[in-house]
Design an enzyme around this catalytic site. Sequence first.
Site, PDB file in Angstrom:
ATOM      1  N   LYS A 116      -2.543 -22.437 -20.665  1.00  0.00           N
ATOM      2  CA  LYS A 116      -1.312 -23.046 -20.139  1.00  0.00           C
ATOM      3  C   LYS A 116      -0.773 -24.132 -21.053  1.00  0.00           C
ATOM      4  O   LYS A 116       0.434 -24.321 -21.144  1.00  0.00           O
ATOM      5  CB  LYS A 116      -1.536 -23.575 -18.719  1.00  0.00           C
ATOM      6  CG  LYS A 116      -1.737 -22.434 -17.723  1.00  0.00           C
ATOM      7  CD  LYS A 116      -1.460 -22.816 -16.290  1.00  0.00           C
ATOM      8  CE  LYS A 116      -1.400 -21.544 -15.453  1.00  0.00           C
ATOM      9  NZ  LYS A 116      -1.206 -21.756 -14.055  1.00  0.00           N
ATOM     10  N   LYS A 210      -2.468 -10.523 -17.242  1.00  0.00           N
ATOM     11  CA  LYS A 210      -2.496 -10.738 -15.790  1.00  0.00           C
ATOM     12  C   LYS A 210      -1.078 -10.764 -15.202  1.00  0.00           C
ATOM     13  O   LYS A 210      -0.176 -11.327 -15.819  1.00  0.00           O
ATOM     14  CB  LYS A 210      -3.176 -12.097 -15.544  1.00  0.00           C
ATOM     15  CG  LYS A 210      -3.465 -12.428 -14.108  1.00  0.00           C
ATOM     16  CD  LYS A 210      -4.139 -13.786 -14.017  1.00  0.00           C
ATOM     17  CE  LYS A 210      -3.114 -14.900 -13.983  1.00  0.00           C
ATOM     18  NZ  LYS A 210      -3.212 -15.804 -12.826  1.00  0.00           N
ATOM     19  N   LYS A 213       3.090 -15.463 -12.014  1.00  0.00           N
ATOM     20  CA  LYS A 213       4.366 -16.014 -11.538  1.00  0.00           C
ATOM     21  C   LYS A 213       5.250 -16.432 -12.698  1.00  0.00           C
ATOM     22  O   LYS A 213       6.466 -16.408 -12.615  1.00  0.00           O
ATOM     23  CB  LYS A 213       4.115 -17.260 -10.689  1.00  0.00           C
ATOM     24  CG  LYS A 213       3.273 -17.052  -9.461  1.00  0.00           C
ATOM     25  CD  LYS A 213       3.308 -18.350  -8.648  1.00  0.00           C
ATOM     26  CE  LYS A 213       2.217 -18.406  -7.604  1.00  0.00           C
ATOM     27  NZ  LYS A 213       1.135 -19.320  -7.981  1.00  0.00           N
TER      28      LYS A 213
END
Length: 355
Positions: A116, A210, A213
Amino acid sequence: MSAFKELVFSGVQPTGNLHLGNYLGAIKRFVEMQARDAQCLYCVVDMHAITLWQDPAALKGQIREVTAAFLAAGIDPKRSIVFNQSQVPQHAELAWIFNCVARLGWLNRMTQFKDKAGKDRENASVGLYAYPVLMAADILAYRATHVPVGEDQKQHLELTRDIAQKFNNDFSQSIAAHGHDEGAGFFPVTEPLIGGPAARVMSLRDGTKKMSKSDVSDNSRINLTDDADSIAAKVRKAKTDPDALPSEVAGLSGRPEADNLVGIFAALKDVSREDVLRDFGGAQFSAFKGALVELAVETLAPLGAEMKRLVADPAEIDAVLADGAERAEAIAAPTLDAVKDIVGFVRRTRLHAVR
Ligand code: AQP
């Protein structure tokens, strides 16, 4: 002590775009856990959400939308405790104490932070780095025994176990002196519940990534609020390979997109990949995708419609969250009192009656 044998805790971040991976890997399993002899706590983890920038004008709506997804999926707010994290201050308090227990070396190994933060690590928030410590506090404020999550949370749950064990060791004498040693230390070593055919649902555009969102491509995921036409279009466009489906699970190896669609079908239908291939082995993707569209629409269209109905009445959702926060705090507050005694803090004596 709770009258239940197990205490289940899990959370979902209100970061928008709730998707099929969140549903199959987490929310659907939260619902199933209600059948066990367990007190279940399901939390909208808004304090985790702000570790990455969230527009304040949108965040309240996102919190209510995750709550609506919980309720629409079948979480009963009377049987389970449904709340948002920021309403229960014990999460943040315990997180600070755990910041002093967790080691830098442990956090430096967290792959989600690396993913991230990306290349611009110096510019990532301290909160993003400390996120797994707050997650440990979320779980251990309730001394939760079981945590159902998707596979991407495995490493964070291992860290929760390490923090619990280190706290139990570091303070073993104080735990005993305060009468909290029930044979296994103060905090339980929480059991992660990861598994099933949808523990890691992958992107519809790339079977090695994956479903997420934050993916810029809306076609990479099925959102829980997508209507039947969008679900159908996304499944039909989903990347596949040219071969027919194999008749054995071993034949899915090296075929990530095929494996993903079979896993999604299995999870939606509550069967195994083997069962799916027994029915569809040898079929072309066009036929299989048709059956998958039907199944996905059957499950998700009513869920999305109910979410929309619920978010239209924010007062009802806020009442659920307020009730949940009170019940959650009633469990977490005594844990924090005990932790403060164990650590050696002088706790506040109430000088005035609370009105
Ligand atoms: N693709 C997935 N497959 C299975 N389970 C998944 N979960 C998330 N993605 C998948 C599980 O959903 C729960 C809630 O996740 P979260 O909202 O707390 O955070 P996340 O893992 O960061 O979710 P996203 O959707 O992937 O968001 P971004 O894009 O921000 O990274 C967890 O139990 C999680 O395992």
